[in-house]
Design an enzyme around this catalytic site. Structure first.
Site, PDB file in Angstrom:
ATOM      1  N   CYS A 105       0.833  -1.215   0.000  1.00 42.50           N
ATOM      2  CA  CYS A 105       0.000   0.000   0.000  1.00 42.50           C
ATOM      3  C   CYS A 105       0.862   1.257   0.000  1.00 42.50           C
ATOM      4  O   CYS A 105       1.390   1.666   1.041  1.00 42.50           O
ATOM      5  CB  CYS A 105      -0.914  -0.025   1.218  1.00 42.50           C
ATOM      6  N   CYS A 145      -0.436   4.140   2.178  1.00 41.33           N
ATOM      7  CA  CYS A 145      -0.291   3.941   3.638  1.00 41.33           C
ATOM      8  C   CYS A 145       1.160   4.128   4.068  1.00 41.33           C
ATOM      9  O   CYS A 145       1.434   4.707   5.113  1.00 41.33           O
ATOM     10  CB  CYS A 145      -0.694   2.536   4.069  1.00 41.33           C
ATOM     11  N   ASP A 146       2.083   3.583   3.286  1.00 37.78           N
ATOM     12  CA  ASP A 146       3.465   3.475   3.752  1.00 37.78           C
ATOM     13  C   ASP A 146       4.451   4.380   3.027  1.00 37.78           C
ATOM     14  O   ASP A 146       5.622   4.457   3.408  1.00 37.78           O
ATOM     15  CB  ASP A 146       3.947   2.012   3.601  1.00 37.78           C
TER      16      ASP A 146
END
Ligand code: NDP
Length: 315
Positions: free
Chosen positions: A139, A142-143
């Protein structure tokens, strides 16, 4: 018929929707407006749509996937849909309808909509599991921030890979895309944007073979076909984003003996499955065009079909 209670542990609903991405949430909005008593059960609200950074193709909306999902959930709640965030353990057909078992709760339903979406496909190379959360990610939104000014690789050649690479190109120093064929098959608009990025390099005809590191990822090994010969290569990277598609979350539904189309739940145009009272919508179905807007459309149709089923029966 709001949340009838059979005993302290059993709640009864006209419709239980499993999954709360665009398909499940749209179904919840429509079904509530049909005055069905609706429960949405999901592991986490919003599903994978929550992970979409900038949503550019939802008509009339500009913002993140998470923002859009939050608005849709609020809209469904305003029409009376109930939500519970929990793991679904099993779904069974009963004499009266269906029984859904969640952690510590039994829910009975007269009808079901399966909108469970998909889970990330794995690359299955050494290092993938070992370095998950230590450089390996599924992701980018997200990261991505963990890789500010670093070098990363994105694996994949379709829309998710393209979107991830575009997003990461804004944060990181350098983005390699490793794709096994000779031309990315993402939306042309994304490919054009990628080609204009100075810090993006697409390595075609390449297959990752190992993710290497110590505490964190340090490099990625791959084989590349160059002039019909396979050449082993390694690039130094701090992160590897695996964006190679997904598989449908259909494990739970095996007990319902649904007809499948390869891995996906087979539906007709009304989003009916082969089992009376069971409908499916979104990416877990055999609909070929996996898009949020299509999933939402499926959800609306599934809700109408569930309403018709409850009102008029299966014919
Ligand atoms: P896809 O299944 O469309 O693509 C997966 C990509 O990964 C393909 O390029 C595939 O290669 C590659 N791949 C698959 N398995 C492996 C493997 N084992 N090793 C290396 N590469 C592999 O998945 P996406 O997540 O990209 O998209 C899913 C759906 O969601 C699509 O319908 C897409 O259009 C949609 N989507 C739309 C977005 C948008 O903004 N419109 C954004 C994100 C997704 P190959 O090409 O050779 O098959």
């Amino acid at each position: 018929m709001k949340g009838e209670t059979k005993n302290s542990k059993t709640e009864s609903y006209d419709l239980v929707i499993l999954g709360s991405g665009p398909a499940g949430l749209t179904a919840a909005i429509y079904a509530s407006r049909y005055h069905l008593n609706v429960l949405v059960v999901a592991k986490s609200f919003g599903g994978t749509a929550n992970l979409a950074g900038e949503v550019e193709n939802w008509p009339g909306f500009k913002g993140s996937g998470a923002e859009l999902m939050a608005k849709m959930k609020e809209q469904a709640e305003n029409f009376g849909a109930k939500f519970v965030e929990t793991n679904v353990e099993s779904v069974e057909k009963t004499k009266e309808g269906f029984k859904v078992l969640t952690e510590g709760k039994e829910i009975s339903a007269k009808s079901i909509i399966l909108a469970l979406g998909t889970e990330n496909r794995k690359l299955n190379v050494p290092g993938e599991k070992e370095f998950l959360g230590k450089g390996v990610s599924y992701c980018a939104t997200c990261d991505g921030m963990f890789f500010k000014n670093k070098t990363v690789a994105v694996v994949g050649g379709a829309d998710s890979a393209a979107k991830a690479a575009l997003y990461l190109s804004e944060i990181t120093k350098k983005v390699y895309i490793l794709y096994r064929k000779h031309e990315m098959r993402c939306e042309p608009i994304s490919l054009k944007k990628l080609c204009e990025k100075e810090n993006v390099e697409i390595i075609y005809q390449s297959i990752p073979t190992e993710i290497i590191g110590d505490k964190f990822v340090k490099s990625l090994k791959y084989t590349q076909t160059v002039k019909d010969k396979e050449v082993e290569k390694t690039i130094d990277v701090n992160g590897v984003f695996i964006e190679i598609g997904s598989t449908p979350m259909t494990e739970l539904t095996k007990s319902l003996a649904l007809e499948m189309d390869q891995m996906y739940i087979k539906t007709d145009k009304q989003m009916k499955t082969n089992v009376d009272g069971v409908f499916a919508a979104g990416d877990n179905t055999n609909n070929k065009f996996k898009q949020m807007i299509v999933a939402a459309g499926d959800g609306a149709v599934a809700a109408k079909s569930a309403y018709d089923f409850l009102r008029f029966g299966s014919k």
